[in-house]
Design a protein around this motif. Structure first.
Motif, PDB file in Angstrom:
ATOM      1  N   ILE A   1     -20.244  16.005 -40.431  1.00  0.00           N
ATOM      2  CA  ILE A   1     -21.136  15.134 -41.214  1.00  0.00           C
ATOM      3  C   ILE A   1     -22.179  15.969 -41.938  1.00  0.00           C
ATOM      4  CG2 ILE A   1     -22.759  13.214 -41.056  1.00  0.00           C
ATOM      5  CD1 ILE A   1     -21.343  12.307 -38.542  1.00  0.00           C
ATOM      6  N   LEU A   2     -22.658  17.014 -41.269  1.00  0.00           N
ATOM      7  CA  LEU A   2     -23.669  17.889 -41.850  1.00  0.00           C
ATOM      8  C   LEU A   2     -23.136  18.573 -43.104  1.00  0.00           C
ATOM      9  CD1 LEU A   2     -26.555  18.762 -40.919  1.00  0.00           C
ATOM     10  CD2 LEU A   2     -25.504  20.813 -40.014  1.00  0.00           C
ATOM     11  N   LEU A   3     -21.917  19.036 -43.021  1.00  0.00           N
ATOM     12  CA  LEU A   3     -21.316  19.720 -44.166  1.00  0.00           C
ATOM     13  C   LEU A   3     -21.003  18.751 -45.303  1.00  0.00           C
ATOM     14  CD1 LEU A   3     -18.830  22.053 -42.267  1.00  0.00           C
ATOM     15  CD2 LEU A   3     -20.916  22.753 -43.433  1.00  0.00           C
ATOM     16  N   LYS A   4     -20.643  17.519 -44.949  1.00  0.00           N
ATOM     17  CA  LYS A   4     -20.222  16.543 -45.963  1.00  0.00           C
ATOM     18  C   LYS A   4     -21.402  15.997 -46.753  1.00  0.00           C
ATOM     19  CE  LYS A   4     -17.717  12.188 -46.441  1.00  0.00           C
ATOM     20  NZ  LYS A   4     -16.982  11.113 -45.727  1.00  0.00           N
ATOM     21  N   ASN A   5     -22.502  15.657 -46.036  1.00  0.00           N
ATOM     22  CA  ASN A   5     -23.621  14.971 -46.680  1.00  0.00           C
ATOM     23  C   ASN A   5     -24.758  15.889 -47.100  1.00  0.00           C
ATOM     24  OD1 ASN A   5     -22.284  12.554 -46.216  1.00  0.00           O
ATOM     25  ND2 ASN A   5     -23.268  12.250 -44.235  1.00  0.00           N
ATOM     26  N   ASN A   6     -24.692  17.181 -46.721  1.00  0.00           N
ATOM     27  CA  ASN A   6     -25.732  18.140 -47.105  1.00  0.00           C
ATOM     28  C   ASN A   6     -27.132  17.695 -46.672  1.00  0.00           C
ATOM     29  OD1 ASN A   6     -23.693  19.566 -48.512  1.00  0.00           O
ATOM     30  ND2 ASN A   6     -23.991  18.221 -50.281  1.00  0.00           N
ATOM     31  N   ASN A   7     -27.258  17.115 -45.516  1.00  0.00           N
ATOM     32  CA  ASN A   7     -28.552  16.581 -45.090  1.00  0.00           C
ATOM     33  C   ASN A   7     -28.709  16.799 -43.596  1.00  0.00           C
ATOM     34  OD1 ASN A   7     -30.938  15.232 -44.756  1.00  0.00           O
ATOM     35  ND2 ASN A   7     -30.323  13.475 -46.004  1.00  0.00           N
ATOM     36  N   LEU A   8     -29.774  17.532 -43.235  1.00  0.00           N
ATOM     37  CA  LEU A   8     -29.990  17.871 -41.830  1.00  0.00           C
ATOM     38  C   LEU A   8     -30.291  16.649 -40.980  1.00  0.00           C
ATOM     39  CD1 LEU A   8     -32.078  21.128 -42.134  1.00  0.00           C
ATOM     40  CD2 LEU A   8     -29.727  20.918 -41.419  1.00  0.00           C
ATOM     41  N   ILE A   9     -30.798  15.587 -41.586  1.00  0.00           N
ATOM     42  CA  ILE A   9     -31.162  14.415 -40.796  1.00  0.00           C
ATOM     43  C   ILE A   9     -29.928  13.762 -40.179  1.00  0.00           C
ATOM     44  CG2 ILE A   9     -31.034  12.705 -42.657  1.00  0.00           C
ATOM     45  CD1 ILE A   9     -33.579  11.481 -41.546  1.00  0.00           C
ATOM     46  N   ASN A  10     -28.767  13.973 -40.799  1.00  0.00           N
ATOM     47  CA  ASN A  10     -27.538  13.393 -40.270  1.00  0.00           C
ATOM     48  C   ASN A  10     -27.049  14.104 -39.015  1.00  0.00           C
ATOM     49  OD1 ASN A  10     -27.235  11.394 -42.270  1.00  0.00           O
ATOM     50  ND2 ASN A  10     -26.488  12.925 -43.702  1.00  0.00           N
ATOM     51  N   SER A  11     -27.690  15.223 -38.655  1.00  0.00           N
ATOM     52  CA  SER A  11     -27.287  15.948 -37.450  1.00  0.00           C
ATOM     53  C   SER A  11     -28.026  15.463 -36.217  1.00  0.00           C
ATOM     54  CB  SER A  11     -27.538  17.446 -37.641  1.00  0.00           C
ATOM     55  OG  SER A  11     -28.927  17.703 -37.726  1.00  0.00           O
ATOM     56  N   ASP A  12     -28.924  14.506 -36.361  1.00  0.00           N
ATOM     57  CA  ASP A  12     -29.718  14.036 -35.226  1.00  0.00           C
ATOM     58  C   ASP A  12     -28.856  13.286 -34.217  1.00  0.00           C
ATOM     59  OD1 ASP A  12     -31.906  15.122 -36.349  1.00  0.00           O
ATOM     60  OD2 ASP A  12     -32.879  13.251 -36.908  1.00  0.00           O
ATOM     61  N   ILE A  13     -29.163  13.492 -32.948  1.00  0.00           N
ATOM     62  CA  ILE A  13     -28.580  12.692 -31.872  1.00  0.00           C
ATOM     63  C   ILE A  13     -29.542  11.548 -31.589  1.00  0.00           C
ATOM     64  CG2 ILE A  13     -27.928  12.672 -29.440  1.00  0.00           C
ATOM     65  CD1 ILE A  13     -27.083  15.542 -29.701  1.00  0.00           C
ATOM     66  N   THR A  14     -29.087  10.320 -31.741  1.00  0.00           N
ATOM     67  CA  THR A  14     -29.950   9.167 -31.539  1.00  0.00           C
ATOM     68  C   THR A  14     -29.658   8.455 -30.221  1.00  0.00           C
ATOM     69  OG1 THR A  14     -28.408   7.818 -32.839  1.00  0.00           O
ATOM     70  CG2 THR A  14     -30.292   8.803 -33.997  1.00  0.00           C
ATOM     71  N   LEU A  15     -28.391   8.209 -29.929  1.00  0.00           N
ATOM     72  CA  LEU A  15     -28.011   7.476 -28.719  1.00  0.00           C
ATOM     73  C   LEU A  15     -27.663   8.437 -27.592  1.00  0.00           C
ATOM     74  CD1 LEU A  15     -25.712   4.769 -30.327  1.00  0.00           C
ATOM     75  CD2 LEU A  15     -28.088   4.486 -29.596  1.00  0.00           C
ATOM     76  N   ILE A  16     -27.980   8.036 -26.380  1.00  0.00           N
ATOM     77  CA  ILE A  16     -27.624   8.842 -25.210  1.00  0.00           C
ATOM     78  C   ILE A  16     -26.107   8.951 -25.086  1.00  0.00           C
ATOM     79  CG2 ILE A  16     -27.830   9.012 -22.696  1.00  0.00           C
ATOM     80  CD1 ILE A  16     -30.447   7.500 -22.885  1.00  0.00           C
ATOM     81  N   SER A  17     -25.400   7.920 -25.515  1.00  0.00           N
ATOM     82  CA  SER A  17     -23.936   7.915 -25.404  1.00  0.00           C
ATOM     83  C   SER A  17     -23.283   8.994 -26.261  1.00  0.00           C
ATOM     84  CB  SER A  17     -23.389   6.542 -25.796  1.00  0.00           C
ATOM     85  OG  SER A  17     -23.770   6.204 -27.117  1.00  0.00           O
ATOM     86  N   GLN A  18     -23.997   9.518 -27.255  1.00  0.00           N
ATOM     87  CA  GLN A  18     -23.444  10.587 -28.079  1.00  0.00           C
ATOM     88  C   GLN A  18     -23.278  11.894 -27.310  1.00  0.00           C
ATOM     89  OE1 GLN A  18     -26.340   9.527 -31.591  1.00  0.00           O
ATOM     90  NE2 GLN A  18     -24.741  10.808 -32.427  1.00  0.00           N
ATOM     91  N   LEU A  19     -23.887  11.981 -26.138  1.00  0.00           N
ATOM     92  CA  LEU A  19     -23.782  13.184 -25.317  1.00  0.00           C
ATOM     93  C   LEU A  19     -22.599  13.131 -24.359  1.00  0.00           C
ATOM     94  CD1 LEU A  19     -27.577  13.594 -24.412  1.00  0.00           C
ATOM     95  CD2 LEU A  19     -26.291  14.911 -26.099  1.00  0.00           C
ATOM     96  N   LYS A  20     -21.730  12.140 -24.524  1.00  0.00           N
ATOM     97  CA  LYS A  20     -20.601  11.987 -23.611  1.00  0.00           C
ATOM     98  C   LYS A  20     -19.738  13.245 -23.553  1.00  0.00           C
ATOM     99  CE  LYS A  20     -19.808   6.984 -23.644  1.00  0.00           C
ATOM    100  NZ  LYS A  20     -18.862   5.915 -23.991  1.00  0.00           N
ATOM    101  N   GLY A  21     -19.524  13.724 -22.319  1.00  0.00           N
ATOM    102  CA  GLY A  21     -18.603  14.825 -22.102  1.00  0.00           C
ATOM    103  C   GLY A  21     -18.976  16.121 -22.768  1.00  0.00           C
ATOM    104  N   GLN A  22     -20.239  16.317 -23.136  1.00  0.00           N
ATOM    105  CA  GLN A  22     -20.604  17.540 -23.834  1.00  0.00           C
ATOM    106  C   GLN A  22     -20.534  18.772 -22.947  1.00  0.00           C
ATOM    107  OE1 GLN A  22     -21.189  18.300 -27.089  1.00  0.00           O
ATOM    108  NE2 GLN A  22     -20.276  16.266 -27.246  1.00  0.00           N
ATOM    109  N   PHE A  23     -20.506  18.589 -21.641  1.00  0.00           N
ATOM    110  CA  PHE A  23     -20.338  19.749 -20.764  1.00  0.00           C
ATOM    111  C   PHE A  23     -19.001  20.435 -21.021  1.00  0.00           C
ATOM    112  CE2 PHE A  23     -18.554  21.417 -16.763  1.00  0.00           C
ATOM    113  CZ  PHE A  23     -19.447  22.456 -16.551  1.00  0.00           C
TER     114      PHE A  23
END
Length: 518
Positions: A368-390
């Motif tokens: 998404i960061l590469l597509k939209n050229n906008n750092l704000i799109n790299s934000d993690i907002t929901l806790i569920s976005q961290l699923k399985g990141q280990f």
């Protein structure tokens, strides 16, 4: 130093020939170097013997002491570390090219967000540094406004983001309300006493409160004025029950801005409260007791129902503010030592937590960061976005878990000792009920930290495995300095038990200096 550097950078930006040839990332690097150099200059002032008693400058509006210089060092170092959170890429990085694309497509923008961010951060840091050294009510108000206006602008740094604009507007309106309370308190004190200097005001309070049976209208006006000022300051640090703005502003602001909001204003204002708090005025003590109690309770209970990561961390911050206010209320050498240690721990842990969240955001949302050229799109907002990141980012997940355990107060991490020192000083001073509530709040708050850790480790999904393949080149997204800072801060939080003397001795000397000056 900071002021001179700001003037030079503004002139460089205003000069077209220089602006065209300068890389946006260069301003980030320059600003970080300026902060480190300014911290070094502050350290060298310890060799001036007269600095121990303080040196008044600008007709007594500011008082430079060894304590204020040490706190300045903490502010400058933290500011330089926060600046590294902005992604600095290699010349061959795809995202570096996207920065140029953003500049070409948005011709109405004179500066790159990198440039704006670093300059506004320097303005806000200058206000925080002046606030620490303030020795007059007028300089206090001007310094806190300089710091606050920088933070208001930071919240609206991304003009194309509706949520960021909403957060900045809400922060500006409510921050303006708290500034009005502070200004009203200053006016009330001046109308009753014709004094704005802190030292003269302390002397007057000591004289008036020497005989409690003959308190005059002057003392009543001064008390009400101080209460209004402290209420305004509690509003700015998001202490309960004046905290409602913080979760909304933190959640809607970009993470690169939230990392600044949650740390820097807190440090300067809390140390200012430490300087102006007066134990003789019982109304002030009750104000801080109520605020500390509500902050611990609300920050703990309301945080349990949050599903957004930054809102949860906002309520976590409110709970931590409650512990620091509890240490301020006690107002002994042990509690002051615990208070300073807690601020250092809070700064390091929150800084590392947000650095990790930013790094995870850059790696998870790289497409998404590469597509939209906008750092704000790299934000993690929901806790569920961290699923399985280990399973995708094991080192970042382990580092985040260590930070969350430290916030919860799990031994033998850094956060455990900070809460232990505060609770020990509270029990030693006879605040048994508040100590029990703080212990229960700390235990309950551990549940929402464990909720994040559970999602990191146990909820692996097929999408996570796909992301693992896509994020093979994550080294090109996170700078080496960013990774090094995360590793260093994590090891400091984890291994503090093996070498605690450096921080503990410094904190003890600082608390003794504060009481000796009093």
């Amino acid at each position: 130093m900071i002021f001179i550097s700001l003037l030079i950078l503004i002139v460089a930006i205003a000069t077209p020939s220089i602006r065209i040839n300068l890389s946006p990332n260069l301003f980030i690097r320059l600003s970080a170097i300026i902060f480190i150099y300014a911290g070094g200059i502050s350290f060298n002032t310890f060799y001036i013997h007269s600095i121990e008693s303080g040196v008044g400058i600008y007709s007594g509006l500011y008082q430079v002491t060894a304590i204020s210089q040490l706190i300045d060092m903490l502010i400058y170092l933290t500011g330089s570390l926060i600046l590294t959170a902005w992604p600095i890429f290699n010349k061959n990085s795809t995202l570096e090219i996207n920065y140029e694309t953003v500049n070409k497509t948005n011709e109405d923008r004179i500066m790159n967000p990198c440039t704006e961010y670093s300059l506004i951060v320097m303005f806000s840091t200058l206000g925080a540094s002046l606030l620490i050294s303030s020795a007059d009510l007028i300089s206090l108000y001007l310094s806190i406004e300089l710091q606050s206006f920088g933070v208001y602008i930071l919240s609206t740094l991304y003009r194309d983001s509706e949520s960021a604009t909403s957060a900045g507007l809400k922060y500006f309106l409510l921050g303006g309300l708290s500034s009005c309370l502070i200004l009203l308190g200053i006016a009330l004190i001046y109308s009753y006493s014709a004094i704005t200097n802190f030292e003269s005001l302390y002397t007057l309070i000591s004289v008036l409160y020497s005989d409690f049976n003959n308190l005059s209208d002057i003392s009543t006006g001064i008390v009400y004025g101080l209460l209004l000022i402290l209420i305004g300051l509690l509003f700015k640090i998001a202490a309960a029950p004046l905290h409602n703005w913080a979760p909304d502003v933190y959640d809607n602001s970009p993470t690169i801005v939230t990392i600044w909001l949650t740390i820097m204003p807190k440090i300067s204002i809390l140390f200012l409260i430490l300087e102006i708090i007066n134990d003789k005025i019982i109304e002030i003590k009750y104000l801080f007791l109520i605020s500390a109690l509500l902050s611990i309770i609300l920050g703990t209970i309301v945080g349990l129902s949050q599903i957004k990561i930054k809102r949860l961390l906002a309520y976590s911050t409110i709970s931590h503010i409650g512990f620091m206010l509890l240490a301020l209320v006690i107002n002994t050498i042990q509690s002051t030592e615990a208070f300073i240690f807690y601020i250092i721990q809070y700064t390091l842990t929150n800084l590392n937590t947000f650095l990790i969240l930013l790094a995870l955001g850059y790696t998870i949302n790289r497409k998404i960061l590469l597509k939209n050229n906008n750092l704000i799109n790299s934000d993690i907002t929901l806790i569920s976005q961290l699923k399985g990141q280990f399973f995708n980012n094991p080192l970042l997940s382990i580092s985040l878990s260590i930070c969350l355990f430290s916030m919860a107060g799990v031994p033998p991490l850094l956060g455990f000792f900070s809460k232990y020192f505060v609770l020990y000083s509270a029990i030693f001073s006879g605040y048994y009920l508040l100590s029990i509530i703080a212990i229960l709040g700390s235990v309950i708050s551990a549940s929402y930290y464990l909720k994040i850790i559970k999602i990191l480790y146990t909820e692996d999904t097929k999408e996570s495995n796909i992301d693992k393949v896509d994020n093979v080149n994550e080294e090109s997204v996170i700078s080496n300095l960013h990774s090094f800072l995360i590793a260093s801060l994590t090891l400091l939080i984890l291994l503090f038990l093996f070498k605690p003397t450096l921080i503990l001795n410094s904190v003890q000397l600082l608390s003794l200096s504060i009481f000796n000056d009093c």
